[in-house]
Motif scaffolding. Structure first.
Motif, short mmCIF file in Angstrom:
data_model
loop_
_atom_site.label_atom_id
_atom_site.label_comp_id
_atom_site.label_asym_id
_atom_site.label_seq_id
_atom_site.Cartn_x
_atom_site.Cartn_y
_atom_site.Cartn_z
N GLU A 33 43.91 41.68 41.30
CA GLU A 33 44.38 40.61 40.65
C GLU A 33 45.46 40.91 39.54
N GLN A 34 44.89 41.92 38.81
CA GLN A 34 45.53 42.44 37.86
C GLN A 34 46.75 42.90 37.99
N SER A 54 43.23 36.51 37.23
CA SER A 54 42.76 35.77 38.44
C SER A 54 43.45 34.46 38.76
N SER A 74 39.00 40.55 35.79
CA SER A 74 39.66 39.96 37.05
C SER A 74 39.84 41.34 37.85
N THR A 75 39.89 41.16 39.15
CA THR A 75 39.72 42.14 39.91
C THR A 75 41.32 43.16 39.79
#
Length: 283
Positions: free
Chosen positions: A126-127, A88, A122-123
């Motif tokens: 995002e990853q 993120s 992290s979503t």
């Protein structure tokens, strides 16, 4: 075979030195638990014939620390990347700093980077953004990749497949997944890193049945210390901190399930690791 150590942190029954020098491809020596005795930890590793250590850099701060360690201690090298947990925070400044780190002689791989859909600190989006950006850095630098994957095998393979012609070599570190995931990675010509997970009769049993499927020229060994303390140790350790001097016990367990001698497994994984990370010789 017992061998002398600089201190008594390890019980005598845990002190054994294989004849073949080993390479620990994943040692988190920047972890705070090593701050008080790092020199002794490295000395114990050398006494256990763990001659080469790849210190994992999971963000800018820890990658810089890993580089500093590699500059201080012979036989140590560093990776530099952003772990999916921290994806993120990815931005252009992070990318610029990583690119500079990848130009340092001590840095032998891009990573630890990848996907972790288990914890999702992290979503996923995002990853994936941070991962693909680091794949681009690896393609630009030509460095191999040190990869992390949890519960994201199919997506990881899809992304890597689209980049496979642009990147050099890659290793899935601390592999713990299933047969289909393993063979999917092998089909992509990836390397596999195994840890003390295989020494755990509770969680590691499924992995034990897959070990023989990994060609020795694709296999490497690692502690992932201070995590994943092997459960096959014949004596208790002070505290629960894992360290590189215990890598020979992991090699022993992997050799058992690969049905080769410890010496053969050690020699093969060392050859593979030195070639993969482009290290001329064990220091």
């Amino acid at each position: 075979m017992a061998t002398p150590y600089r201190d008594d942190f390890l019980p005598e029954s845990l002190q054994f030195r294989p004849r073949t020098p080993l390479v620990d491809i994943g040692a988190n020596l920047t972890h705070e638990s090593f701050q008080r005795d790092l020199s002794d930890v490295i000395a114990r590793a050398k006494a256990a014939n763990v001659a080469t250590l790849i210190v994992t850099g999971t963000d800018i701060e820890h990658a810089e620390q890993a580089v500093a360690m590699a500059q201080q201690f012979p036989g140590l090298y560093a990776t530099a990347g952003v772990h999916p947990h921290d994806a993120s925070g990815w931005n252009d400044d992070v990318a610029h700093q990583l690119k500079a780190l990848h130009q340092k002689a001590e840095v032998v791989a891009v990573g630890e980077c990848g996907l972790d859909f288990n914890r999702n600190f992290s979503t996923p989006s995002e990853q994936e953004r941070a991962f693909e950006a680091q794949l681009a850095l690896a393609a630009e630098s030509g460095l191999p990749l040190f990869l992390h994957e949890r519960d994201a095998g199919q997506r990881m393979r899809d992304i890597l497949r689209s980049w496979r012609d642009d990147i050099s070599q890659a290793v899935i570190h601390c592999f713990t997944a299933d047969r289909d995931t393993l063979h999917g990675y092998l089909d992509l010509d990836l390397h596999i890193g195994l840890t003390g997970w295989i020494c755990d009769e509770r969680r590691g049993h499924p992995l034990r049945t897959l070990v023989k499927d990994i060609p020795l020229e694709r296999l490497m060994v690692e502690t992932d210390c201070p995590y994943l303390l092997p459960r096959n140790l014949p004596a208790k350790l002070k505290g629960r901190r894992h360290e590189p001097a215990l890598l020979p016990w992991i090699v022993r367990e992997i050799a058992l399930w690969h049905d080769v001698s410890e010496a053969e497994l050690g020699a093969a994984t060392t050859r593979t690791a030195l070639r993969f990370f482009r290290i001329d010789a064990v220091s």
